[in-house]
Motif scaffolding. Sequence first.
Motif, PDB file in Angstrom:
ATOM      1  N   ALA A   1     -40.494  52.476 -75.333  1.00 27.10           N
ATOM      2  CA  ALA A   1     -40.267  51.119 -75.830  1.00 27.10           C
ATOM      3  C   ALA A   1     -41.545  50.533 -76.414  1.00 27.10           C
ATOM      4  O   ALA A   1     -41.588  49.366 -76.770  1.00 27.10           O
ATOM      5  CB  ALA A   1     -39.736  50.227 -74.712  1.00 27.10           C
ATOM      6  N   SER A   2     -42.597  51.349 -76.507  1.00 29.92           N
ATOM      7  CA  SER A   2     -43.851  50.851 -77.075  1.00 29.92           C
ATOM      8  C   SER A   2     -43.633  50.529 -78.546  1.00 29.92           C
ATOM      9  O   SER A   2     -42.697  51.030 -79.167  1.00 29.92           O
ATOM     10  CB  SER A   2     -44.943  51.913 -76.942  1.00 29.92           C
ATOM     11  OG  SER A   2     -44.540  53.078 -77.623  1.00 29.92           O
ATOM     12  N   GLN A   3     -44.521  49.705 -79.072  1.00 33.08           N
ATOM     13  CA  GLN A   3     -44.397  49.353 -80.481  1.00 33.08           C
ATOM     14  C   GLN A   3     -44.410  50.588 -81.366  1.00 33.08           C
ATOM     15  O   GLN A   3     -43.638  50.710 -82.304  1.00 33.08           O
ATOM     16  CB  GLN A   3     -45.576  48.457 -80.857  1.00 33.08           C
ATOM     17  CG  GLN A   3     -45.141  47.172 -81.496  1.00 33.08           C
ATOM     18  CD  GLN A   3     -46.353  46.341 -81.872  1.00 33.08           C
ATOM     19  OE1 GLN A   3     -47.145  46.737 -82.728  1.00 33.08           O
ATOM     20  NE2 GLN A   3     -46.483  45.199 -81.228  1.00 33.08           N
ATOM     21  N   ALA A   4     -45.287  51.530 -81.010  1.00 30.78           N
ATOM     22  CA  ALA A   4     -45.411  52.743 -81.811  1.00 30.78           C
ATOM     23  C   ALA A   4     -44.089  53.502 -81.851  1.00 30.78           C
ATOM     24  O   ALA A   4     -43.666  53.984 -82.896  1.00 30.78           O
ATOM     25  CB  ALA A   4     -46.515  53.630 -81.249  1.00 30.78           C
ATOM     26  N   MET A   5     -43.414  53.600 -80.707  1.00 30.53           N
ATOM     27  CA  MET A   5     -42.159  54.347 -80.682  1.00 30.53           C
ATOM     28  C   MET A   5     -41.025  53.570 -81.342  1.00 30.53           C
ATOM     29  O   MET A   5     -40.139  54.156 -81.942  1.00 30.53           O
ATOM     30  CB  MET A   5     -41.776  54.722 -79.251  1.00 30.53           C
ATOM     31  CG  MET A   5     -42.581  55.863 -78.666  1.00 30.53           C
ATOM     32  SD  MET A   5     -42.902  57.219 -79.816  1.00 30.53           S
ATOM     33  CE  MET A   5     -41.339  58.072 -79.797  1.00 30.53           C
ATOM     34  N   CYS A   6     -41.059  52.254 -81.226  1.00 28.34           N
ATOM     35  CA  CYS A   6     -40.036  51.453 -81.911  1.00 28.34           C
ATOM     36  C   CYS A   6     -40.161  51.656 -83.411  1.00 28.34           C
ATOM     37  O   CYS A   6     -39.169  51.730 -84.123  1.00 28.34           O
ATOM     38  CB  CYS A   6     -40.167  49.977 -81.564  1.00 28.34           C
ATOM     39  SG  CYS A   6     -39.636  49.632 -79.874  1.00 28.34           S
ATOM     40  N   ARG A   7     -41.393  51.773 -83.867  1.00 32.18           N
ATOM     41  CA  ARG A   7     -41.608  52.002 -85.299  1.00 32.18           C
ATOM     42  C   ARG A   7     -41.025  53.356 -85.706  1.00 32.18           C
ATOM     43  O   ARG A   7     -40.407  53.483 -86.750  1.00 32.18           O
ATOM     44  CB  ARG A   7     -43.099  51.928 -85.625  1.00 32.18           C
ATOM     45  CG  ARG A   7     -43.427  50.716 -86.496  1.00 32.18           C
ATOM     46  CD  ARG A   7     -44.893  50.662 -86.812  1.00 32.18           C
ATOM     47  NE  ARG A   7     -45.601  49.823 -85.862  1.00 32.18           N
ATOM     48  CZ  ARG A   7     -46.748  50.137 -85.283  1.00 32.18           C
ATOM     49  NH1 ARG A   7     -47.331  51.285 -85.535  1.00 32.18           N
ATOM     50  NH2 ARG A   7     -47.312  49.303 -84.443  1.00 32.18           N
ATOM     51  N   VAL A   8     -41.248  54.361 -84.873  1.00 32.58           N
ATOM     52  CA  VAL A   8     -40.713  55.684 -85.187  1.00 32.58           C
ATOM     53  C   VAL A   8     -39.180  55.625 -85.229  1.00 32.58           C
ATOM     54  O   VAL A   8     -38.545  56.160 -86.132  1.00 32.58           O
ATOM     55  CB  VAL A   8     -41.188  56.729 -84.147  1.00 32.58           C
ATOM     56  CG1 VAL A   8     -40.440  58.040 -84.317  1.00 32.58           C
ATOM     57  CG2 VAL A   8     -42.687  56.945 -84.269  1.00 32.58           C
TER      58      VAL A   8
ATOM     59  N   ALA B   1     -34.505  48.808 -78.207  1.00 31.16           N
ATOM     60  CA  ALA B   1     -35.943  49.042 -78.053  1.00 31.16           C
ATOM     61  C   ALA B   1     -36.216  50.064 -76.962  1.00 31.16           C
ATOM     62  O   ALA B   1     -37.167  50.829 -77.046  1.00 31.16           O
ATOM     63  CB  ALA B   1     -36.642  47.726 -77.725  1.00 31.16           C
ATOM     64  N   LEU B   2     -35.370  50.071 -75.952  1.00 36.05           N
ATOM     65  CA  LEU B   2     -35.594  51.009 -74.854  1.00 36.05           C
ATOM     66  C   LEU B   2     -35.004  52.377 -75.161  1.00 36.05           C
ATOM     67  O   LEU B   2     -35.202  53.326 -74.418  1.00 36.05           O
ATOM     68  CB  LEU B   2     -34.961  50.462 -73.566  1.00 36.05           C
ATOM     69  CG  LEU B   2     -35.588  49.183 -73.006  1.00 36.05           C
ATOM     70  CD1 LEU B   2     -34.727  48.615 -71.900  1.00 36.05           C
ATOM     71  CD2 LEU B   2     -36.985  49.464 -72.487  1.00 36.05           C
ATOM     72  N   GLY B   3     -34.265  52.449 -76.248  1.00 36.31           N
ATOM     73  CA  GLY B   3     -33.663  53.726 -76.604  1.00 36.31           C
ATOM     74  C   GLY B   3     -32.534  54.120 -75.665  1.00 36.31           C
ATOM     75  O   GLY B   3     -32.280  55.299 -75.423  1.00 36.31           O
ATOM     76  N   ILE B   4     -31.850  53.117 -75.111  1.00 37.99           N
ATOM     77  CA  ILE B   4     -30.700  53.425 -74.268  1.00 37.99           C
ATOM     78  C   ILE B   4     -29.483  52.695 -74.827  1.00 37.99           C
ATOM     79  O   ILE B   4     -29.625  51.792 -75.650  1.00 37.99           O
ATOM     80  CB  ILE B   4     -30.930  52.999 -72.793  1.00 37.99           C
ATOM     81  CG1 ILE B   4     -31.214  51.494 -72.700  1.00 37.99           C
ATOM     82  CG2 ILE B   4     -32.061  53.790 -72.171  1.00 37.99           C
ATOM     83  CD1 ILE B   4     -31.444  51.003 -71.276  1.00 37.99           C
ATOM     84  N   SER B   5     -28.321  53.130 -74.399  1.00 38.09           N
ATOM     85  CA  SER B   5     -27.111  52.484 -74.894  1.00 38.09           C
ATOM     86  C   SER B   5     -26.943  51.149 -74.185  1.00 38.09           C
ATOM     87  O   SER B   5     -27.567  50.889 -73.158  1.00 38.09           O
ATOM     88  CB  SER B   5     -25.896  53.363 -74.623  1.00 38.09           C
ATOM     89  OG  SER B   5     -25.660  53.404 -73.240  1.00 38.09           O
TER      90      SER B   5
END
Length: 487
Positions: A145-152, A465-469
Amino acid sequence: MKRLLVIDDEPGHRLMVRAVMEDSGWTVEEAGSGEEGLEFLAQDRVNVVLLDMRMPGMDGQETLARIQELHPGLPVVMLTAFGTVGSAVVAMKKGAFDYLTKPADNEELTAVLEKAWDFGRLMEENENLRRRLSDDDPTAPIVGASQAMCRVRDFIRQAGPSEATILIMGESGTGKELVAQALHDASNRAAQPMVKVNCAALPGHLLESELFGYMKGAFTGAVRDKPGRFQLARGGTLFLDEIGELPLELQSKLLRALQERVVEPLGAVRPVAVDVRIIAATNRDLRRAVEVGEFREDLFFRLNVLEVVSPPLRDRLEDLPMLAGRLLERLCRKNKKGIRSVSPEFLDALMRYAWPGNVRELENVLERSLILSRSDTLGPDSLPSQVLTDRQDGMDRQGRGWGADAQPSLPRGDTGWQGEGDALNSGYGGGVPGAYPGSLDDAERDALLRALDVHGGHRERTADALGISRRTLQYKLKKFGLIRRGM
Ligand SMILES: Nc1ncnc2c1ncn2[C@@H]1O[C@H](COP(=O)(O)OP(=O)(O)OP(=O)(O)O)[C@@H](O)[C@H]1O
Ligand SMILES: [Mg+2]
């Protein structure tokens, strides 16, 4: 921008439409036949198609069917000559947005096309919304959920559905293959295969026949035709992993394949057309490789139409608790072990390490701990020595990594911290990246709260953002008592 594609065999009529619509601020593209129109759409995007009913070759009905199959949701307005309105009605039943009779009145033409544009936009929004809400979010397997991963993740959602060639860069173990898979899953080719080639795994000549294939009799031992991976990936995605290791002589062959969309199997009389989308990955600095003459510059530019960097774990340590949790869940299942929590010291050690091998290393470390551990709580005694001893390094880098876009990092490195006992007492507050409490559950709860906070309590965005459903989010909120049951 509003873009129209006119498919009509009469140049005069196309010209008329162009004049009227350009006056209304549209961009107009032309195709002289159904085939040409489809070819255009395979490469490029428009908002509305104006399609002539009667054309030599592929007629309007057939073209409509192909467009709907290949570009669902793209509104198509049919053009019919006086007296063939019946067939236009059939086309409407098959999903055409509307129809106009030739010669179309200027005002009517503009009005219908504007309506079609509105409709198309709505469809697109609905589709995006549906995708965001549904449980088959292609980026779901990517934790963080980091900004970097949200960007990806944003990049994947945006660039995935395009046909553009994408280069994924990033250190080893950062999840490049995961990103490649998500890009494919987010594309319109998701139902077709993603075929992978590891360019570092084979010596040059073998790699060549893997990629491009050969014909029977091309050399001794070629007893039958062998299709290359390019051909196997037809209609889907070809993932060229470790592209930086591709030998120079193959680089020119690959360049040709990318430029001309054809491959030449060894011993073939003529080239074979291939329809593949290319995604490449490398942990090498390709720009540098270009500079020193180890990688062709023209190939680099061909591959690097869009570029995404998979960030190293040390630059997004706030993702670590959640990653560890997810990886442990998976590893427990794999190893048939039940781990309930990890000790604060364990997590603390993980947070202080620099992770040169990134997520893959984390995975290995966790699996090792899982196997070595005799209780259902993982402790630092199960960690390999380098994780425990290389901490100083971890703190340094961590400070740097967080500097740019996160809140000030904790002064953990400067607190005279000496041993595990102290670490626990060094006053980790809440709400700062890395300020995690003891168990994984707590860490997860903390991450949930933080994400909810960042997104103003908006569930969809939080889940995203957390990458979960959303369902998983709902479940976890209940599990941690953050909402009442039945809500
Ligand atoms: N964000 C993430 N969420 C969940 N799992 C991840 C994430 N990133 C990496 N992993 C896991 O870590 C492992 C390594 O990832 P992957 O193989 O995609 O890395 P890579 O960048 O391709 O590495 P290499 O350059 O060494 O091939 C995989 O098991 C993958 O599932
Ligand atoms: Mg890889």
